[in-house]
Design a protein around this motif. Structure first.
Motif, PDB file in Angstrom:
ATOM      1  N   LYS A 120       1.471 -13.647  -0.064  1.00  0.00           N
ATOM      2  CA  LYS A 120       1.979 -13.415  -1.420  1.00  0.00           C
ATOM      3  C   LYS A 120       3.078 -14.438  -1.765  1.00  0.00           C
ATOM      4  O   LYS A 120       3.499 -15.221  -0.921  1.00  0.00           O
ATOM      5  CB  LYS A 120       2.495 -11.979  -1.556  1.00  0.00           C
ATOM      6  CG  LYS A 120       1.413 -10.926  -1.253  1.00  0.00           C
ATOM      7  CD  LYS A 120       0.296 -10.978  -2.251  1.00  0.00           C
ATOM      8  CE  LYS A 120      -0.818  -9.956  -2.110  1.00  0.00           C
ATOM      9  NZ  LYS A 120      -1.086  -9.275  -0.899  1.00  0.00           N
ATOM     10  N   THR A 122       0.846  -1.205   0.000  1.00  0.00           N
ATOM     11  CA  THR A 122       0.000   0.000   0.000  1.00  0.00           C
ATOM     12  C   THR A 122       0.875   1.245   0.000  1.00  0.00           C
ATOM     13  O   THR A 122       0.600   2.217  -0.729  1.00  0.00           O
ATOM     14  CB  THR A 122      -0.914  -0.016   1.255  1.00  0.00           C
ATOM     15  OG1 THR A 122      -1.618  -1.256   1.275  1.00  0.00           O
ATOM     16  CG2 THR A 122      -1.890   1.138   1.246  1.00  0.00           C
ATOM     17  N   HIS A 156       3.425  -9.347   1.562  1.00  0.00           N
ATOM     18  CA  HIS A 156       2.584  -9.841   2.658  1.00  0.00           C
ATOM     19  C   HIS A 156       2.691 -11.382   2.699  1.00  0.00           C
ATOM     20  O   HIS A 156       2.910 -12.008   1.658  1.00  0.00           O
ATOM     21  CB  HIS A 156       1.137  -9.378   2.374  1.00  0.00           C
ATOM     22  CG  HIS A 156       0.154  -9.822   3.397  1.00  0.00           C
ATOM     23  ND1 HIS A 156      -0.436 -11.066   3.347  1.00  0.00           N
ATOM     24  CD2 HIS A 156      -0.342  -9.198   4.491  1.00  0.00           C
ATOM     25  CE1 HIS A 156      -1.250 -11.188   4.385  1.00  0.00           C
ATOM     26  NE2 HIS A 156      -1.209 -10.071   5.090  1.00  0.00           N
ATOM     27  N   ALA A 202      -6.609  -1.155  -1.710  1.00  0.00           N
ATOM     28  CA  ALA A 202      -5.400  -0.320  -1.772  1.00  0.00           C
ATOM     29  C   ALA A 202      -5.126   0.209  -3.183  1.00  0.00           C
ATOM     30  O   ALA A 202      -4.603   1.317  -3.341  1.00  0.00           O
ATOM     31  CB  ALA A 202      -4.187  -1.109  -1.284  1.00  0.00           C
ATOM     32  N   SER A 203      -5.487  -0.558  -4.221  1.00  0.00           N
ATOM     33  CA  SER A 203      -5.206  -0.130  -5.607  1.00  0.00           C
ATOM     34  C   SER A 203      -5.932   1.178  -5.932  1.00  0.00           C
ATOM     35  O   SER A 203      -5.427   1.992  -6.706  1.00  0.00           O
ATOM     36  CB  SER A 203      -5.653  -1.187  -6.617  1.00  0.00           C
ATOM     37  OG  SER A 203      -5.340  -2.472  -6.200  1.00  0.00           O
ATOM     38  N   SER A 257       3.847  -6.558  -3.423  1.00  0.00           N
ATOM     39  CA  SER A 257       3.583  -6.693  -1.983  1.00  0.00           C
ATOM     40  C   SER A 257       4.260  -7.976  -1.518  1.00  0.00           C
ATOM     41  O   SER A 257       4.248  -8.982  -2.237  1.00  0.00           O
ATOM     42  CB  SER A 257       2.078  -6.798  -1.723  1.00  0.00           C
ATOM     43  OG  SER A 257       1.838  -7.337  -0.428  1.00  0.00           O
TER      44      SER A 257
HETATM   45  C1  LIG Z   1      -3.886  -6.194  -5.523  1.00  0.00           C
HETATM   46  C2  LIG Z   1      -3.283  -5.669  -4.255  1.00  0.00           C
HETATM   47  N1  LIG Z   1      -2.734  -4.453  -4.252  1.00  0.00           N
HETATM   48  C3  LIG Z   1      -2.158  -3.927  -3.151  1.00  0.00           C
HETATM   49  C4  LIG Z   1      -2.122  -4.627  -1.970  1.00  0.00           C
HETATM   50  C5  LIG Z   1      -1.526  -4.013  -0.756  1.00  0.00           C
HETATM   51  O1  LIG Z   1      -0.409  -4.689  -0.299  1.00  0.00           O
HETATM   52  P1  LIG Z   1       0.014  -4.675   1.255  1.00  0.00           P
HETATM   53  O2  LIG Z   1      -0.920  -5.589   1.987  1.00  0.00           O
HETATM   54  O3  LIG Z   1       1.412  -5.171   1.243  1.00  0.00           O
HETATM   55  O4  LIG Z   1      -0.107  -3.271   1.721  1.00  0.00           O
HETATM   56  C6  LIG Z   1      -2.679  -5.915  -1.918  1.00  0.00           C
HETATM   57  C7  LIG Z   1      -2.644  -6.682  -0.665  1.00  0.00           C
HETATM   58  O5  LIG Z   1      -3.352  -7.604  -0.415  1.00  0.00           O
HETATM   59  C8  LIG Z   1      -3.281  -6.447  -3.090  1.00  0.00           C
HETATM   60  O6  LIG Z   1      -3.828  -7.658  -3.084  1.00  0.00           O
END
Ligand SMILES: Cc1ncc(COP(=O)(O)O)c(C=O)c1O
Length: 389
Positions: free
Chosen positions: A187, A55, A184, A82-83, A182
């Motif tokens: 992932k 994010t 996480h 988040a996108s 990401s």
């Molecule tokens: C498509 C997508 N974009 C952005 C993110 C954001 O990533 P993060 O959880 O590392 O902030 C995620 C997280 O699940 C996601 O699935």
């Protein structure tokens, strides 16, 4: 319960983290740069900036391109919030283009329809690991002078072939200005929490680095007010720094990057196993009429973060699977139907029918390298059992 996603950490990776904990740097040490260098080399991009999560990577990318109030950005409704939120963080209007019902990724023809004179950026999301149609998206972007930020949170390890037969790795930014990942734990590779921005543009890379670190610089050649020239700023030179932009603390740590660096060595292995499980599910479940198996477009090699199928009686199937120890999932609730997006931007049910239709039937089966063959067989048998009853 078998979860839908899970990290795979081995003894070497644990040792790599412990080594950092016993060393001098926990935060801004040399392992961050090494992780960045290796991910950039893996993807074929010139610059990589590791950050605290995906994010943050999206937020910084949106800032780096200068997105501001009054601008518009286009992303997919079939994504994690988040996108789209990165547009709202910048006070830009979040706009959406519906998905291709075959790949569940943003449809370039829908992007064309969503473009207005205020559009500044397209954020394609490689949903489930399947690459978007980047050639078509890049053509639109070049014609309309738009930025492209690839949300590749799901897609490290994915590659695709262009019309001339040239293969491109996601993250190479061959058809975008910036790409984000990401790390996480669900992932493909993880740093606990973590993210990365990749680009081939030196100015964008410098900007991203600045914005992840409070907007502060320490390089004397870029000072606006070198201490020798401003009396009230006189200080022993190594202590001098300047805040030149309003940035954030989005830094990652050496501890996290030690894990990421070690995980990166196993990325190709992870992708092979993910593709194997994905293919097994597809073969085993293909004949069930009420269950639509996912499709991989010709010329793409998806890293398959998710096994994203569609099922009739989805909720009943989900309940049945949960009752039988299978932690299947459903995603994504289309972003435009989130209360915040409806309240602030007036989106309504029916605005993006393909994304809504996909979500009504969406079912995500467990997919990660440490699933055993026996578990994969058990999961497919449970799906079959549900439809036989
Ligand atoms: C498509 C997508 N974009 C952005 C993110 C954001 O990533 P993060 O959880 O590392 O902030 C995620 C997280 O699940 C996601 O699935």
């Amino acid at each position: 319960m078998i979860p839908y996603g899970h990290q795979h950490i081995n003894a070497e990776e644990i040792d790599a983290v412990v080594k950092i904990l016993k060393g001098d740097w926990l935060t801004q040490g040399p392992v961050i740069a090494e992780f960045e260098k290796n991910v950039a080399a893996y993807c074929g991009a010139r610059y990589a900036i590791a950050v605290s999560n995906g994010t943050a990577a999206l937020h910084v990318a949106a800032m780096a391109i200068g997105l501001k109030n009054g601008d518009e950005g286009i992303t997919s409704p079939n994504t994690f919030v988040a996108s789209a939120n990165c547009l709202v963080f910048r006070r830009a209007a979040p706009c959406f283009a519906d998905i291709d019902p075959i790949t569940y990724c943003i449809d370039p023809d829908e992007i064309k329809k969503a473009i207005t004179p205020r559009t500044r950026v397209i954020i394609p999301v490689h949903f489930a690991g399947h690459p978007c149609e980047m050639e078509a998206i890049w053509e639109i972007a070049l014609k309309k002078k738009l930025f492209v930020i690839e949300d590749a949170a799901h897609a490290i390890g994915t590659s695709w072939e262009d019309r001339k037969g040239v293969r491109h790795k996601v993250g190479s930014c061959s058809h975008s200005h910036l790409t984000i990942f990401s790390f996480h734990p669900v992932k493909t590779i993880t740093t606990g929490q973590g993210g990365m921005i990749l680009t081939n543009d030196e100015a964008l890379a410098d900007k991203c680095r600045l914005l992840c670190n409070h907007g502060i610089i320490r390089d004397p050649s870029n000072f606006v007010n070198p201490p020798s020239t401003v009396s009230h700023q006189r200080v022993y030179p190594p202590f001098y720094y300047e805040m030149q932009e309003l940035g954030y603390n989005y830094r990652i740590t050496d501890i996290q990057c030690a894990l990421g660096l070690a995980q990166l060595k196993r990325l190709d292995q992870f992708v092979i196993r993910r593709r194997e499980i994905w293919a097994y599910y597809n073969d085993a479940l293909e004949g069930i009429e009420a269950f639509q198996t996912p499709i991989e477009r010709k010329d793409t090699q998806s890293a398959w973060h998710l096994y994203a199928a569609q099922a009739d009686e989805r909720d009943e199937l989900l309940r049945f699977l949960h009752d039988n120890g299978v932690g299947a999932h459903a995603m994504y609730i289309p972003v435009h139907l989130q209360p915040y997006y409806q309240r602030h931007f007036g989106y309504q049910k029916g605005d993006f029918p393909h994304s809504e239709a996909y979500f009504r039937k969406s079912i995500i089966l467990p997919l990660y390298p440490s699933l055993t063959d026996a578990q994969v067989e058990y999961i497919t048998n449970q799906v079959k059992r549900y439809y036989q009853n």
